[in-house]
Design a protein around this motif. Structure first.
Motif, PDB file in Angstrom:
ATOM      1  N   ALA A  72       0.801  -1.224   0.000  1.00 23.07           N
ATOM      2  CA  ALA A  72       0.000   0.000   0.000  1.00 23.07           C
ATOM      3  C   ALA A  72       0.837   1.279   0.000  1.00 23.07           C
ATOM      4  CB  ALA A  72      -0.916   0.004   1.234  1.00 23.07           C
ATOM      5  N   PHE A  73       2.147   1.161   0.091  1.00 20.83           N
ATOM      6  CA  PHE A  73       3.032   2.321   0.236  1.00 20.83           C
ATOM      7  C   PHE A  73       2.906   3.241  -0.972  1.00 20.83           C
ATOM      8  CE2 PHE A  73       7.658   3.850   0.723  1.00 20.83           C
ATOM      9  CZ  PHE A  73       7.304   4.798   1.676  1.00 20.83           C
ATOM     10  N   GLN A  74       2.418   4.450  -0.754  1.00 18.39           N
ATOM     11  CA  GLN A  74       2.071   5.339  -1.852  1.00 18.39           C
ATOM     12  C   GLN A  74       3.288   5.787  -2.649  1.00 18.39           C
ATOM     13  OE1 GLN A  74      -1.179   5.788  -2.579  1.00 18.39           O
ATOM     14  NE2 GLN A  74      -0.430   6.698  -4.493  1.00 18.39           N
ATOM     15  N   THR A  75       4.445   5.860  -1.997  1.00 18.65           N
ATOM     16  CA  THR A  75       5.663   6.270  -2.711  1.00 18.65           C
ATOM     17  C   THR A  75       5.938   5.361  -3.899  1.00 18.65           C
ATOM     18  OG1 THR A  75       6.637   7.221  -0.715  1.00 18.65           O
ATOM     19  CG2 THR A  75       8.155   6.617  -2.474  1.00 18.65           C
ATOM     20  N   PHE A  76       5.738   4.063  -3.742  1.00 20.15           N
ATOM     21  CA  PHE A  76       5.957   3.129  -4.851  1.00 20.15           C
ATOM     22  C   PHE A  76       5.018   3.439  -6.007  1.00 20.15           C
ATOM     23  CE2 PHE A  76       7.152  -0.273  -1.484  1.00 20.15           C
ATOM     24  CZ  PHE A  76       8.436   0.229  -1.399  1.00 20.15           C
ATOM     25  N   HIS A  77       3.763   3.660  -5.695  1.00 22.69           N
ATOM     26  CA  HIS A  77       2.775   3.892  -6.743  1.00 22.69           C
ATOM     27  C   HIS A  77       2.995   5.239  -7.434  1.00 22.69           C
ATOM     28  CE1 HIS A  77       0.914   0.327  -5.195  1.00 22.69           C
ATOM     29  NE2 HIS A  77       0.732   0.882  -4.008  1.00 22.69           N
ATOM     30  N   ASN A  78       3.335   6.247  -6.659  1.00 22.29           N
ATOM     31  CA  ASN A  78       3.617   7.555  -7.260  1.00 22.29           C
ATOM     32  C   ASN A  78       4.824   7.483  -8.186  1.00 22.29           C
ATOM     33  OD1 ASN A  78       1.511   8.626  -5.791  1.00 22.29           O
ATOM     34  ND2 ASN A  78       2.803   9.524  -4.195  1.00 22.29           N
ATOM     35  N   THR A  79       5.855   6.796  -7.743  1.00 19.75           N
ATOM     36  CA  THR A  79       7.079   6.682  -8.548  1.00 19.75           C
ATOM     37  C   THR A  79       6.804   5.968  -9.860  1.00 19.75           C
ATOM     38  OG1 THR A  79       8.450   6.630  -6.551  1.00 19.75           O
ATOM     39  CG2 THR A  79       9.446   5.809  -8.583  1.00 19.75           C
ATOM     40  N   ALA A  80       6.080   4.859  -9.796  1.00 19.99           N
ATOM     41  CA  ALA A  80       5.785   4.094 -11.008  1.00 19.99           C
ATOM     42  C   ALA A  80       4.905   4.899 -11.965  1.00 19.99           C
ATOM     43  CB  ALA A  80       5.111   2.778 -10.637  1.00 19.99           C
ATOM     44  N   ASN A  81       3.948   5.614 -11.420  1.00 22.95           N
ATOM     45  CA  ASN A  81       3.001   6.330 -12.274  1.00 22.95           C
ATOM     46  C   ASN A  81       3.600   7.567 -12.924  1.00 22.95           C
ATOM     47  OD1 ASN A  81       0.232   5.075 -12.278  1.00 22.95           O
ATOM     48  ND2 ASN A  81       0.614   5.094 -10.075  1.00 22.95           N
ATOM     49  N   THR A  82       4.675   8.107 -12.365  1.00 16.32           N
ATOM     50  CA  THR A  82       5.297   9.311 -12.926  1.00 16.32           C
ATOM     51  C   THR A  82       6.632   9.035 -13.611  1.00 16.32           C
ATOM     52  OG1 THR A  82       6.352   9.809 -10.793  1.00 16.32           O
ATOM     53  CG2 THR A  82       4.190  10.795 -11.213  1.00 16.32           C
ATOM     54  N   ALA A  83       7.035   7.772 -13.675  1.00 15.39           N
ATOM     55  CA  ALA A  83       8.325   7.431 -14.300  1.00 15.39           C
ATOM     56  C   ALA A  83       8.296   7.759 -15.789  1.00 15.39           C
ATOM     57  CB  ALA A  83       8.626   5.951 -14.097  1.00 15.39           C
ATOM     58  N   PRO A  84       9.385   8.307 -16.333  1.00 12.40           N
ATOM     59  CA  PRO A  84       9.401   8.647 -17.761  1.00 12.40           C
ATOM     60  C   PRO A  84       9.509   7.401 -18.644  1.00 12.40           C
ATOM     61  CG  PRO A  84      11.544   9.087 -16.776  1.00 12.40           C
ATOM     62  CD  PRO A  84      10.630   8.722 -15.638  1.00 12.40           C
ATOM     63  N   THR A  85       8.819   7.441 -19.765  1.00  9.70           N
ATOM     64  CA  THR A  85       8.941   6.375 -20.767  1.00  9.70           C
ATOM     65  C   THR A  85      10.112   6.727 -21.685  1.00  9.70           C
ATOM     66  OG1 THR A  85       6.575   5.894 -20.721  1.00  9.70           O
ATOM     67  CG2 THR A  85       7.811   5.191 -22.673  1.00  9.70           C
ATOM     68  N   PRO A  86      11.131   5.871 -21.770  1.00  8.27           N
ATOM     69  CA  PRO A  86      12.307   6.195 -22.589  1.00  8.27           C
ATOM     70  C   PRO A  86      11.953   6.357 -24.066  1.00  8.27           C
ATOM     71  CG  PRO A  86      12.771   4.368 -21.099  1.00  8.27           C
ATOM     72  CD  PRO A  86      11.283   4.605 -21.058  1.00  8.27           C
ATOM     73  N   GLN A  87      12.710   7.197 -24.752  1.00  5.94           N
ATOM     74  CA  GLN A  87      12.537   7.382 -26.187  1.00  5.94           C
ATOM     75  C   GLN A  87      12.742   6.044 -26.899  1.00  5.94           C
ATOM     76  OE1 GLN A  87      11.605  10.146 -27.958  1.00  5.94           O
ATOM     77  NE2 GLN A  87      11.223  11.072 -25.960  1.00  5.94           N
ATOM     78  N   GLY A  88      11.852   5.769 -27.858  1.00 10.30           N
ATOM     79  CA  GLY A  88      11.957   4.521 -28.610  1.00 10.30           C
ATOM     80  C   GLY A  88      11.244   3.358 -27.954  1.00 10.30           C
ATOM     81  N   TYR A  89      10.646   3.596 -26.789  1.00  4.60           N
ATOM     82  CA  TYR A  89       9.927   2.545 -26.070  1.00  4.60           C
ATOM     83  C   TYR A  89       8.479   2.964 -25.865  1.00  4.60           C
ATOM     84  CZ  TYR A  89      14.263   0.125 -24.798  1.00  4.60           C
ATOM     85  OH  TYR A  89      15.455  -0.571 -24.845  1.00  4.60           O
ATOM     86  N   SER A  90       7.623   1.981 -25.686  1.00  4.46           N
ATOM     87  CA  SER A  90       6.233   2.244 -25.304  1.00  4.46           C
ATOM     88  C   SER A  90       5.963   1.584 -23.959  1.00  4.46           C
ATOM     89  CB  SER A  90       5.266   1.704 -26.366  1.00  4.46           C
ATOM     90  OG  SER A  90       5.440   0.306 -26.537  1.00  4.46           O
ATOM     91  N   LEU A  91       5.057   2.174 -23.204  1.00  3.05           N
ATOM     92  CA  LEU A  91       4.692   1.635 -21.899  1.00  3.05           C
ATOM     93  C   LEU A  91       3.744   0.453 -22.102  1.00  3.05           C
ATOM     94  CD1 LEU A  91       4.737   1.999 -18.765  1.00  3.05           C
ATOM     95  CD2 LEU A  91       2.700   3.443 -19.058  1.00  3.05           C
ATOM     96  N   SER A  92       4.153  -0.720 -21.641  1.00  3.78           N
ATOM     97  CA  SER A  92       3.343  -1.931 -21.801  1.00  3.78           C
ATOM     98  C   SER A  92       2.379  -2.133 -20.641  1.00  3.78           C
ATOM     99  CB  SER A  92       4.254  -3.159 -21.928  1.00  3.78           C
ATOM    100  OG  SER A  92       5.129  -3.033 -23.024  1.00  3.78           O
TER     101      SER A  92
END
Length: 356
Positions: free
Chosen positions: A109-129
């Motif tokens: 439930a730790f919100q820091t994990f969820h916030n980090t994952a949801n705001t992480a940048p998608t690298p150029q040349g990649y798509s978020l799966s």
């Protein structure tokens, strides 16, 4: 399982009509699958050691063995043996954040994990799966593992780009024990590792099935799991023109002379590697040249179609269809098939033609 290939001596028998080019499930299901489909539960480092040249040589040997009706040499990834001592040994440091309450429920439930994952940048040349799952990827195309001090999608992307045949990565937080859990140190305190795994195929939500394991009585769980896939063609192969991208797999008719050009299939469970198809194509021609028909002629593999076969949207392996002439659009019409309730889909379909 003997490879489904039509050798020269039998080719005349098949000339009246095209050999079915739907997915050959006897071949697919007859191959042993890789035993390592992800990192072991206590691993913090598992560098990539895949060697494409060695894999191609193994593929060639397997085809020759199959055509000779001898025992096949299989390209199977062996699972590393990990001694489960439970000796309370200190584990490598975890650098990720952790909740103040040291429980599985608090970690998940730790919100820091969820916030980090949801705001992480998608690298150029990649798509978020997929994003912010509570499970990591398990699939036949596992390549390696790295542990970070920060949740860094760009660093994970750079590692993937530095490795031949890496086409995706999965980054996540993992709850791990500070010491190796044992009878003298039951359910020890936890810390957080940030892990980056590399894959030789795309990663999908359906492949994220590792939602927790136990190390003795310590519960390892996962949070903030993101997957990223790059859309790039296979590398050029020496001696071949291509790759030519197709929408689906080739399903070729009889050629202009009324002859069947389909030579058969070879399947390689594991990561997507079109180089294995090239090795299969060349090995089949070499074998046929040593075993010609009575009139001295033999079939040459001129063209192959390589694609990634997935089962229920989880990568399974490299499918290679071999032909005696080049084909392309509009014959790329096989997008997948059902086998019972399981759906086997075609993706990353490319054609390669022997250079003139």
């Amino acid at each position: 399982m003997r490879t489904t290939l039509l050798i020269s001596a039998l080719a005349g028998l098949a000339a009246a009509a095209p050999h079915p080019q739907k997915i050959d499930f006897d071949e697919v299901l007859g191959e042993p699958t890789p035993t390592q489909t992800g990192p072991s539960v206590d691993a913090v480092s598992d560098p990539v050691d895949y060697n494409a040249a060695v894999a191609a040589a193994s593929a060639s040997a397997a085809v020759i063995a199959d055509l000779s009706s001898g025992p096949s040499k299989r390209d199977v990834v062996e699972l590393q043996t990990v001694e489960k001592r439970g000796d309370c040994a200190k584990q490598p440091d975890g650098y990720g954040p952790k909740p103040t309450t040291d429980t599985v429920e608090a970690f998940e439930a730790f919100q820091t994990f969820h916030n980090t994952a949801n705001t992480a940048p998608t690298p150029q040349g990649y798509s978020l799966s997929f994003k912010d799952l509570s499970a990591s990827v398990n699939a036949n195309s596992y390549m390696g593992l790295y542990t970070f001090k920060t949740y860094d999608t760009i660093k994970c992307q750079q590692l993937c780009d530095s490795v031949d045949l890496c086409t995706a990565f999965n980054i996540y937080f993992e709850r791990d024990p500070t010491v190796d859990p044992g009878t003298s140190c039951p359910n020890p305190p936890s810390f957080t590792n940030i892990k980056c795994t590399l894959w030789g195929s795309g990663v999908t939500k359906e492949a994220a099935v590792n939602d927790g394991q136990y190390r003795n009585d310590f519960h390892v769980v996962i949070a903030g799991s993101n997957g990223y896939t790059k859309d790039n063609p296979p590398s050029p192969i020496d001696g071949y023109d291509g790759p030519t991208r197709f929408g689906g797999a080739i399903n070729a008719p009889l050629n202009a002379a009324g002859k069947n050009t389909y030579m058969g299939v070879k399947y390689f469970p594991g990561l997507y590697d079109a180089g294995k198809c090239a090795a299969a194509c060349s090995a089949n021609t070499a074998y046929n040249s040593r075993h010609p028909r009575a009139d001295g002629t033999y079939d040459k593999c001129i063209f192959f179609n390589a694609y990634l076969l997935s089962k229920n949207n989880v990568a399974d392996g490299t499918y290679c269809s071999l032909y005696t002439q080049q084909w392309g659009k509009p014959y790329d019409t096989n997008f997948g098939q059902y086998r019972g309730s399981d759906y086997y889909s075609v993706s990353s379909s490319y054609g390669f033609t022997v250079k003139a």
